[in-house]
Design a protein around this motif. Structure first.
Motif, PDB file in Angstrom:
ATOM      1  N   SER A 269       0.897  -1.338  -0.086  1.00 56.10           N
ATOM      2  CA  SER A 269      -0.564   0.196   0.296  1.00 56.10           C
ATOM      3  C   SER A 269       1.096   1.462   0.270  1.00 56.10           C
ATOM      4  CB  SER A 269      -0.643   0.237   1.598  1.00 56.10           C
ATOM      5  OG  SER A 269       0.034  -0.031   2.045  1.00 56.10           O
ATOM      6  N   ARG A 270       0.091   2.001  -1.084  1.00 56.70           N
ATOM      7  CA  ARG A 270       1.017   3.533  -0.947  1.00 56.70           C
ATOM      8  C   ARG A 270       1.495   4.282   1.078  1.00 56.70           C
ATOM      9  NH1 ARG A 270       0.804   8.780  -0.166  1.00 56.70           N
ATOM     10  NH2 ARG A 270       1.653  10.381  -1.634  1.00 56.70           N
ATOM     11  N   THR A 271       0.846   3.833   1.648  1.00 57.81           N
ATOM     12  CA  THR A 271       1.228   4.313   3.260  1.00 57.81           C
ATOM     13  C   THR A 271       1.815   3.395   3.574  1.00 57.81           C
ATOM     14  OG1 THR A 271      -1.828   5.178   3.799  1.00 57.81           O
ATOM     15  CG2 THR A 271       0.393   4.456   6.243  1.00 57.81           C
ATOM     16  N   ASN A 272       2.189   1.998   3.436  1.00 58.38           N
ATOM     17  CA  ASN A 272       3.547   1.582   4.009  1.00 58.38           C
ATOM     18  C   ASN A 272       4.776   1.990   2.648  1.00 58.38           C
ATOM     19  OD1 ASN A 272       2.164   0.116   6.480  1.00 58.38           O
ATOM     20  ND2 ASN A 272       1.231  -1.337   4.694  1.00 58.38           N
ATOM     21  N   VAL A 273       4.502   1.816   2.046  1.00 60.84           N
ATOM     22  CA  VAL A 273       5.703   1.432   1.023  1.00 60.84           C
ATOM     23  C   VAL A 273       6.434   3.336   1.126  1.00 60.84           C
ATOM     24  CG1 VAL A 273       6.759   2.083  -1.250  1.00 60.84           C
ATOM     25  CG2 VAL A 273       5.481  -0.026  -0.482  1.00 60.84           C
ATOM     26  N   THR A 274       5.616   4.162   1.050  1.00 61.52           N
ATOM     27  CA  THR A 274       5.901   5.881   1.113  1.00 61.52           C
ATOM     28  C   THR A 274       6.662   5.655   2.599  1.00 61.52           C
ATOM     29  OG1 THR A 274       3.954   6.422   1.828  1.00 61.52           O
ATOM     30  CG2 THR A 274       4.218   6.861  -0.186  1.00 61.52           C
TER      31      THR A 274
ATOM     32  N   ARG B 208      -9.499  -0.733   4.238  1.00 66.73           N
ATOM     33  CA  ARG B 208      -8.389  -0.752   3.296  1.00 66.73           C
ATOM     34  C   ARG B 208      -8.655  -0.067   2.177  1.00 66.73           C
ATOM     35  NH1 ARG B 208      -8.630  -7.275   3.689  1.00 66.73           N
ATOM     36  NH2 ARG B 208      -7.004  -6.848   5.749  1.00 66.73           N
ATOM     37  N   VAL B 209      -9.596   0.122   1.408  1.00 70.73           N
ATOM     38  CA  VAL B 209     -10.612   1.080   0.714  1.00 70.73           C
ATOM     39  C   VAL B 209      -9.866   2.911   1.030  1.00 70.73           C
ATOM     40  CG1 VAL B 209     -12.107   1.958  -0.930  1.00 70.73           C
ATOM     41  CG2 VAL B 209     -11.333  -0.766  -1.306  1.00 70.73           C
ATOM     42  N   HIS B 210      -9.724   3.156   1.845  1.00 70.45           N
ATOM     43  CA  HIS B 210     -10.172   4.204   2.330  1.00 70.45           C
ATOM     44  C   HIS B 210      -8.570   4.573   2.098  1.00 70.45           C
ATOM     45  CE1 HIS B 210      -9.539   7.573   5.468  1.00 70.45           C
ATOM     46  NE2 HIS B 210     -11.152   8.049   4.306  1.00 70.45           N
ATOM     47  N   LEU B 211      -7.554   3.533   3.213  1.00 70.56           N
ATOM     48  CA  LEU B 211      -6.606   3.725   3.093  1.00 70.56           C
ATOM     49  C   LEU B 211      -5.600   4.098   1.582  1.00 70.56           C
ATOM     50  CD1 LEU B 211      -3.398   3.405   4.925  1.00 70.56           C
ATOM     51  CD2 LEU B 211      -3.532   1.351   4.397  1.00 70.56           C
ATOM     52  N   ALA B 212      -5.820   3.436   0.652  1.00 75.16           N
ATOM     53  CA  ALA B 212      -5.052   3.810  -0.376  1.00 75.16           C
ATOM     54  C   ALA B 212      -5.892   4.148  -1.698  1.00 75.16           C
ATOM     55  CB  ALA B 212      -5.150   2.088  -0.915  1.00 75.16           C
ATOM     56  N   SER B 213      -7.307   5.466  -1.284  1.00 73.01           N
ATOM     57  CA  SER B 213      -7.576   6.236  -2.115  1.00 73.01           C
ATOM     58  C   SER B 213      -8.140   7.307  -1.308  1.00 73.01           C
ATOM     59  CB  SER B 213      -8.952   5.367  -2.629  1.00 73.01           C
ATOM     60  OG  SER B 213      -9.794   4.676  -1.195  1.00 73.01           O
TER      61      SER B 213
ATOM     62  N   GLU C 169     -10.814  10.511  -0.496  1.00 69.39           N
ATOM     63  CA  GLU C 169     -12.543  10.885  -0.274  1.00 69.39           C
ATOM     64  C   GLU C 169     -13.016  10.980  -1.670  1.00 69.39           C
ATOM     65  OE1 GLU C 169     -12.391  10.356   3.413  1.00 69.39           O
ATOM     66  OE2 GLU C 169     -13.944  11.068   2.578  1.00 69.39           O
ATOM     67  N   GLY C 170     -14.500  11.182  -2.093  1.00 69.45           N
ATOM     68  CA  GLY C 170     -14.932  11.064  -3.105  1.00 69.45           C
ATOM     69  C   GLY C 170     -14.677   9.709  -4.135  1.00 69.45           C
ATOM     70  N   ASN C 171     -13.287   8.784  -3.799  1.00 71.27           N
ATOM     71  CA  ASN C 171     -13.441   7.596  -5.007  1.00 71.27           C
ATOM     72  C   ASN C 171     -13.979   6.929  -5.200  1.00 71.27           C
ATOM     73  OD1 ASN C 171     -12.576   5.055  -5.194  1.00 71.27           O
ATOM     74  ND2 ASN C 171     -10.600   6.387  -5.102  1.00 71.27           N
ATOM     75  N   PRO C 172     -14.920   6.677  -6.440  1.00 66.66           N
ATOM     76  CA  PRO C 172     -16.003   5.562  -6.478  1.00 66.66           C
ATOM     77  C   PRO C 172     -16.341   4.469  -5.502  1.00 66.66           C
ATOM     78  CG  PRO C 172     -15.344   6.453  -8.645  1.00 66.66           C
ATOM     79  CD  PRO C 172     -14.120   6.469  -7.408  1.00 66.66           C
ATOM     80  N   ALA C 173     -14.885   3.788  -5.239  1.00 66.32           N
ATOM     81  CA  ALA C 173     -14.837   2.449  -4.861  1.00 66.32           C
ATOM     82  C   ALA C 173     -15.415   3.361  -3.149  1.00 66.32           C
ATOM     83  CB  ALA C 173     -13.867   1.659  -4.601  1.00 66.32           C
ATOM     84  N   LEU C 174     -14.320   4.540  -3.035  1.00 68.74           N
ATOM     85  CA  LEU C 174     -15.202   4.076  -1.402  1.00 68.74           C
ATOM     86  C   LEU C 174     -16.136   5.039  -1.347  1.00 68.74           C
ATOM     87  CD1 LEU C 174     -13.799   4.758   2.183  1.00 68.74           C
ATOM     88  CD2 LEU C 174     -13.713   7.141   0.984  1.00 68.74           C
ATOM     89  N   THR C 175     -17.046   5.315  -1.851  1.00 72.85           N
ATOM     90  CA  THR C 175     -18.423   5.296  -2.065  1.00 72.85           C
ATOM     91  C   THR C 175     -18.749   4.135  -1.905  1.00 72.85           C
ATOM     92  OG1 THR C 175     -17.998   7.663  -2.815  1.00 72.85           O
ATOM     93  CG2 THR C 175     -20.142   6.772  -3.043  1.00 72.85           C
ATOM     94  N   LEU C 176     -18.855   3.411  -3.137  1.00 72.94           N
ATOM     95  CA  LEU C 176     -19.849   2.050  -3.166  1.00 72.94           C
ATOM     96  C   LEU C 176     -19.713   0.952  -1.893  1.00 72.94           C
ATOM     97  CD1 LEU C 176     -21.126  -0.205  -4.813  1.00 72.94           C
ATOM     98  CD2 LEU C 176     -18.713  -0.960  -5.372  1.00 72.94           C
ATOM     99  N   ALA C 177     -18.200   1.079  -1.223  1.00 78.33           N
ATOM    100  CA  ALA C 177     -17.919   0.742  -0.016  1.00 78.33           C
ATOM    101  C   ALA C 177     -19.423   1.119   1.335  1.00 78.33           C
ATOM    102  CB  ALA C 177     -16.569   0.842   0.711  1.00 78.33           C
ATOM    103  N   ASP C 178     -19.379   2.680   0.920  1.00 79.53           N
ATOM    104  CA  ASP C 178     -20.207   3.288   1.986  1.00 79.53           C
ATOM    105  C   ASP C 178     -21.463   2.728   1.935  1.00 79.53           C
ATOM    106  OD1 ASP C 178     -17.597   4.567   3.520  1.00 79.53           O
ATOM    107  OD2 ASP C 178     -17.985   6.726   2.503  1.00 79.53           O
ATOM    108  N   LYS C 179     -21.720   3.064   0.295  1.00 78.14           N
ATOM    109  CA  LYS C 179     -23.602   2.629   1.027  1.00 78.14           C
ATOM    110  C   LYS C 179     -23.835   1.153   1.151  1.00 78.14           C
ATOM    111  CE  LYS C 179     -27.202   2.040  -3.013  1.00 78.14           C
ATOM    112  NZ  LYS C 179     -26.911   2.096  -4.528  1.00 78.14           N
TER     113      LYS C 179
END
Length: 520
Positions: free
Chosen positions: A95-100, A374-379, A381-391
């Motif tokens: 993930s971007r968090t760990n690699v960075t 995990r989606v929130h970690l790698a994306s 706000e406003g990401n479609p995947a995050l919106t779908l996960a919230d729904k």
């Protein structure tokens, strides 16, 4: 021989005639290949292996075997897990968090090179006499690489040229260390490393790569996958020209992953601990009140020890009271969970699992919560995947609330039925003094509170063990090691390419001489 047949000897003789064309071309290609091999820095392959440690292998499994209270079969705070998924852990690892974090810890985004012979050698660790310092917000504003050519003479900066697409070329002359470079995007400080001595005239090339660009490059270069199709061992590998730098980065990446995974476990344990402490404070207050009330009641009515009343109980009385105690405890814990779900702060938190309350629904909800994290970690706000996960999470939470409500109503109906039967038993004990019956009721309430109190205290002990430092998500099987021989450039491949290029260029040159220039 017929004219239609090919005369091999004639072809070879005609080919040797043009040796003045293909021999120079071959020599040039050979010299170019040798020069490429001598100039290009050697790259080595770095490999590391890490075994995933499942929750069942840790210290918590020892404690789970010791649950002996009556409620341990009814309630499991924190949800059920189905083991560790290697694919999911690889995604978390890369993930971007760990690699960075690993990039920043090892200073991977800063490269310092110096010409040594024909090669532009990468300096790292003790080999690098310079330290490049800049504020943290500098990386946020950097969107294009910065190249610095630094010329030193006896420890003094004679000249510095800074180039980037973000601003015009900046030139600086004669500065002493520490050298402060004032740029439109921020300030860079260059200082000699502690214990390093810079003598004579030396030239260094420094490249500062944006954090996002460095992450994308490493994400493409690093191979992270399960070593076997059904294995829980993750194989990490990538190529780098500096042996110490490659080892440090992969080792740091595994350390960052372990720290991240441990922090996730600690946060989950803290979440359960807050839930437990809230219930524990309530139970402690109620238990203290009941103990004080029983003590005062015994003094007021001069009631003997409760063992004297056991002989007066009818057959089945104790079993019925045990069922009422367990059912009441389940109803209370269900109310606690409903209250926990209604708290806005727990909108994206895991829900404690309660037997008989739709364990599969709760487990699915907790899995969706984990996937959203995990989606929130790698994306962003406003990401479609995050919106779908919230729904999906909202729909599952609604279903879960309906399931828990139905289960609570069922438990309440069962409790009413048990109380009706208990009332029938109590009517048969009408000959006992009123104060004795009241005393038995108070003692039963006290036993319920004590059972819940002991169970909650046990959950706090689990939280303490979850925070223990030896609980890791990945066990390092092989620390990072490099290949004995360089993997790039490969001499025979380079020479083979040079030979093929020489052949192609020679054929083209001979064809042009025969077909074009001869006709003219």
């Amino acid at each position: 021989m017929n004219d239609e047949n090919i005369h091999i000897g004639a072809l070879l003789k005609q080919f040797f005639i043009y040796w003045k064309i293909y021999v120079p071309i071959g020599i040039v290609c050979l010299i170019s290949a040798i020069f490429f091999i001598l100039v290009t820095p050697k790259e080595y392959e770095f490999t590391a292996r890490m075994q995933l440690v499942d929750d069942e292998d840790g210290m918590l499994s020892e404690l789970k075997m010791l649950k002996s209270s009556g409620l341990s079969a009814l309630l499991g705070i924190g949800g059920k897990t189905s083991g560790t998924s290697t694919e999911d852990e690889v995604i978390i690892l890369m993930s971007r968090t760990n690699v960075t974090r690993a990039i920043l810890q090892t200073g991977y985004l800063v490269e310092t090179r110096q010409r040594r012979g024909l090669k532009n050698t990468l300096l790292y660790g003790k080999e690098n006499p310079l330290s490049i310092l800049f504020p943290e917000h500098f990386l946020d504003t950097l969107s294009s690489p910065i190249k610095i050519k630094l010329t030193l003479s006896d420890g003094i900066v004679q000249s510095a040229r800074i180039k980037s697409k973000l601003f015009e070329t900046v030139r600086i002359k004669k500065q002493s260390f520490p050298c402060r470079l004032q740029l439109p995007v921020g300030t860079i400080m260059i200082a000699p490393d502690a214990g390093a001595s810079i003598s004579g005239k030396q030239t260094f090339s420094i490249r500062i790569t944006p954090l996002q660009k460095q992450y994308e490059d490493l994400y493409e270069d690093i191979t992270a996958e399960a070593e076997e199709s059904i294995s829980n061992i993750i194989l990490l590998s990538f190529d780098n020209e500096n042996k110490q730098r490659g080892r440090d980065f992969l080792n740091e990446l595994m350390s960052v992953y372990n720290r991240y995974s441990r922090n996730v476990k600690v946060r989950e344990a803290d979440l359960n601990a807050r839930f437990v402490r809230g219930r524990l404070d309530t139970i402690t207050t109620e238990l203290a009140y009941l103990e004080h009330k029983i003590e005062a009641y015994k003094k007021q009515h001069n009631i003997p020890e409760p063992t004297l009343y056991a002989k007066a109980a009818m057959t089945g009385k104790l079993e019925l009271e045990s069922l009422i105690m367990e059912t009441t405890a389940r109803l209370k814990m269900m109310d606690y969970i409903v209250e926990y779900m209604q708290d806005p702060e727990n909108e994206y938190a895991s829900i404690p699992v309660f037997e008989g309350a739709g364990e599969k629904t709760v487990a699915l909800y907790n899995q969706l919560v984990l996937e959203r994290q995990r989606v929130h970690l790698a994306s962003e706000e406003g990401n479609p995947a995050l919106t779908l996960a919230d729904k999906q999470l909202a729909e599952q939470r609604k279903m879960l609330s309906e399931t828990i409500t139905a289960t609570r109503n069922s438990i309440k109906a069962s409790l009413d039925e048990l109380n009706r039967k208990n009332h029938a038993f109590n009517s048969q004990l009408g000959e006992l003094p009123t104060q004795e019956r009241e005393y038995i009721e108070m003692k039963r309430q006290q036993k319920i509170q004590e059972t819940i109190y002991l169970f909650l205290m046990q959950k706090l002990q689990e939280k303490t063990l979850a925070n223990s430092p030896d609980e890791q998500a990945g066990r390092v099987v092989d620390a990072t090691y490099s290949s004995a021989k360089p993997v790039y450039p490969k001499r025979w491949i380079v020479l083979a390419i040079a030979f093929m290029a020489a052949c192609i260029l020679s054929l083209i040159a001979i064809y042009l001489k025969v077909s074009v220039f001869t006709k003219k």
